[in-house]
Design a protein around this motif. Sequence first.
Motif, short mmCIF file in Angstrom:
data_model
loop_
_atom_site.label_atom_id
_atom_site.label_comp_id
_atom_site.label_asym_id
_atom_site.label_seq_id
_atom_site.Cartn_x
_atom_site.Cartn_y
_atom_site.Cartn_z
N ASP A 203 -8.61 -3.28 1.77
CA ASP A 203 -7.25 -3.69 2.11
C ASP A 203 -6.27 -3.47 0.95
O ASP A 203 -5.08 -3.77 1.09
N LYS B 230 -4.21 -1.34 -2.00
CA LYS B 230 -3.66 -0.04 -2.41
C LYS B 230 -2.87 -0.22 -3.68
O LYS B 230 -2.10 -1.18 -3.81
N GLN C 189 -0.82 -3.64 -3.38
CA GLN C 189 -0.65 -4.26 -2.08
C GLN C 189 -2.00 -4.75 -1.60
O GLN C 189 -3.02 -4.09 -1.84
N GLY D 40 -1.13 -4.98 3.10
CA GLY D 40 0.25 -4.61 3.36
C GLY D 40 1.28 -5.49 2.70
O GLY D 40 2.48 -5.27 2.85
N THR E 146 5.82 -0.87 -0.29
CA THR E 146 5.52 -0.55 1.11
C THR E 146 6.62 0.27 1.76
O THR E 146 6.60 0.47 2.97
#
Length: 479
Positions: free
Chosen positions: A78, A80, A182, A185, A199
Amino acid sequence: MRKTSRSRIRTAAAAAACVALGCTALAALPSTAGAAAAAAADGLVVQYRTSASGATADQSEPWLKVRNTGGTSVPLGDVKLRYYFKADSASASYRFACSWAVKGCGNITGTFGTLANPTADADRYLEIAFTPGAGSLAPGADTGDMQLRFHRADWQSLRQSDDYSFGAGRTAYGDWPRITAQSGGVTAWGEAPGGNGPTDPTDPPTDPPADGPTLFDDFDYSGHTDPRIAAHGWSVRSNSGGPGVPGAVWAPENVTFSSQNGNAVMNLETSTAGTGASTEHTEILTQATKFRNGTYAARVKFSDAPRSGPDGDHLVQTFFTINDLKAPMADDYAEYDFEYLPNGGWGEPANILYTTSWETYRPDPWEAVNQHSEVRHSYAGWHDLVVTIDDSAITYYVDGQHFGTHGAAYLPERPMSINFNQWLIDLAGQSSTTPRSYDQQVDYVLHVKDRVLSPAQVSARVATYRAAGTAFQDTVPAG
């Protein structure tokens, strides 16, 4: 594959990492660093150092760690990260690579994107993501080292002194909010360059597709006499000569094919009854020597124990590329090996896996110029083997894990063939005259010309071929 002496010399080149001490002052942190740190209290912290601290460099080397400062486990799939930089020109393209990572380079991906709102020190970013194989970060844990790098596709020097996320003085790990993170998200760490968010939508990624001229073979053949083997550019060896036990033959009938779990598999059988005359080696190789830079990959099953008979022979099980030695110590020779010795040999007492990059050698008296990496434990079973060759290094991976990187001195000057073979170094490991045989199996082979693929990209390419029902493709040009 010309290794016929137990006094084999391996002259490994020592890689010296030089970090400039007279670097420019540490770039000022974003004014909202405190806010970023506060956000990290609920989740993640990104730590950064560089091993290439010059204003310009052949490649940028952001080494990263991600630390979980929260109270719950974080799935890395999950997460990034974005490293922001200024492209050297509007048309410049970049390549990502992972040199080594505690989580395994095969579990880390890197793609490039263009910022929606360019600034004076950033118009691109490198986004780092993780496959499910990277697992999760428990509270208080970190990923350990991720030794990452990227370079211009044309290998021109890149300027990093004007890059937003670059820190010239960061030669030891420390929190670095100029790299964003992130999680699910949601921004968990850092601040993007002004006018952008971690994002924010961006232009399509600018990293090049992992295409290029390709050889792929699933080894879906009926037997060693199948005419498609030659039509697809392979030769099953039958001529005499080394390496291996004097007097042995290379037996093409011992290269067979079968189906396992829905995949075609090639088997190379080597057998002996303790004499040269009773010894049968096996090899399959491409007829053309047309392969040079790029990615080479194969899924290979090594065996520790014989299929039948007593164990102990000094066996070599391989996947390698090679060209011919035109003269002793000729400097345009090239060879890049995965070699597994299940029972030792060459002075080794037990199982060992070598990766070796060759500059040249002289057969008599024996002298070799090469660099190697090694691990001493059992590799029995299936393994994903990948070696990449670009204009700066040769890098080996086993099962997605970095195994070794060898220097530019060992890069190929001429194209090579692709080979698999299994043979006996000598008959000293087992004195019995009872017949015995050993198997080495190969699931597939892949070469992508002039493209450096990560192990994860290799797996994706093979999966794509198989999903499309493609058993063979060769678009690599001759010469």
